[in-house]
Design a protein around this motif. Structure first.
Motif, PDB file in Angstrom:
ATOM      1  N   GLU A   1       0.765  -1.270   0.149  1.00  0.00           N
ATOM      2  CA  GLU A   1      -0.091   0.034  -0.046  1.00  0.00           C
ATOM      3  C   GLU A   1       0.865   1.438  -0.219  1.00  0.00           C
ATOM      4  OE1 GLU A   1      -4.450  -0.038   1.805  1.00  0.00           O
ATOM      5  OE2 GLU A   1      -3.001   0.559   3.228  1.00  0.00           O
TER       6      GLU A   1
ATOM      7  N   VAL B   1       0.397   5.437   0.358  1.00  0.00           N
ATOM      8  CA  VAL B   1      -0.455   6.618   0.773  1.00  0.00           C
ATOM      9  C   VAL B   1       0.286   8.053   0.456  1.00  0.00           C
ATOM     10  CG1 VAL B   1      -1.919   7.947   2.386  1.00  0.00           C
ATOM     11  CG2 VAL B   1      -1.697   5.280   2.181  1.00  0.00           C
TER      12      VAL B   1
ATOM     13  N   GLU C   1      -5.841   9.251  -2.312  1.00  0.00           N
ATOM     14  CA  GLU C   1      -4.443   9.334  -1.667  1.00  0.00           C
ATOM     15  C   GLU C   1      -3.770   8.028  -1.789  1.00  0.00           C
ATOM     16  OE1 GLU C   1      -7.539  10.060  -0.498  1.00  0.00           O
ATOM     17  OE2 GLU C   1      -7.680   9.054   1.552  1.00  0.00           O
ATOM     18  N   ARG C   2      -4.549   6.762  -2.063  1.00  0.00           N
ATOM     19  CA  ARG C   2      -4.140   5.588  -1.995  1.00  0.00           C
ATOM     20  C   ARG C   2      -3.928   4.902  -2.983  1.00  0.00           C
ATOM     21  NH1 ARG C   2      -4.159   2.914   3.213  1.00  0.00           N
ATOM     22  NH2 ARG C   2      -5.470   4.939   3.929  1.00  0.00           N
TER      23      ARG C   2
END
Lengths: 110, 113
Positions: free
Chosen positions: B22, B24, B72-73
């Motif tokens: 992930e 961000v 944002e991710r």
């Protein structure tokens, strides 16, 4: 297709000496970037060069761009050990395609 | 200061596992990227996203997928990890205009055994 060639690939230099890293590219590009990467770490942006004749300096590093020759240089003045890292140049091909050089691993010897 | 964070610095997974990486960013950047970095091969683009739910394949998308549900991710998914996916994975973000400068996350070193 845009290709980016850096040389040298490895550079071992004494503290206090000057040297230049070269970045040649094959087709026209609007922007050229220089990055630094320390071992095991990510890439840190050093310079963005946007036009022919652009020159930027930060400390002992100076980057320049000659779009006619399709060449950018990263000049190191009076090297110090802290500059030991891998340096990458990169260019954009379109709005999102970034092409990176293979990197120059610099080792500054005390 | 732009900040790009990645969920793990180091990850060890077994062959066949599903792996999620992930990323961000906190600067409201439209563009996000996933690269892998291997010795002698430089940085290679896996996938790119220019907006929520939008994605484009990069140079080496095989064996990977991505998801961008929020601006944002940006997640990278290895559906069935293989040993040849052992690598350093770098996430980056950039604005879609101006200097298009990329900001990189700290990287995730993934080992698949």
């Amino acid at each position: 297709e845009l290709k980016v060639e850096q040389n040298p690939l490895f550079l071992s230099m004494q503290e206090g000496k000057n040297y230049t890293i070269y970045c040649n590219y094959s087709t026209t590009s609007d922007r050229l970037y220089w990055y630094r990467q320390d071992p095991g770490k990510s890439l840190e942006s050093l310079f963005v060069l946007l036009s022919n004749g652009a020159v930027k300096q930060e400390g002992r590093l100076m980057a320049s761009l000659d779009t006619k020759a399709r060449l950018s240089t990263l000049h190191i003045t009076a090297a110090v050990h802290d500059l030991s890292a891998t340096y990458f140049c990169a260019l954009t091909s379109g709005t999102y395609k970034y092409i990176f050089g293979t990197g120059t691993r610099l080792k500054v010897l005390a | 200061d732009v900040k790009v964070t990645q969920s793990s610095r180091y990850l060890v997974k077994r062959t066949g596992e599903k792996v999620f990486l992930e990323c961000v960013q906190d600067m409201d950047h439209e563009n996000m990227f996933w690269y892998r970095q291997d010795p002698g091969l430089g940085l290679r683009l896996i996938y790119f996203s220019y907006d929520v739910k939008m994605k484009e394949k990069g140079d080496i998308p095989e064996g990977y997928s991505v998801s961008r549900e929020k601006k944002e991710r940006f997640s990278l998914i290895l559906e069935s990890a293989s040993t040849n996916q052992t690598s350093m994975y770098l996430c980056a973000s950039s604005t879609p205009s101006g200097v298009y400068e990329q900001y990189f996350g700290p990287g995730t070193r993934l080992t698949v055994t």
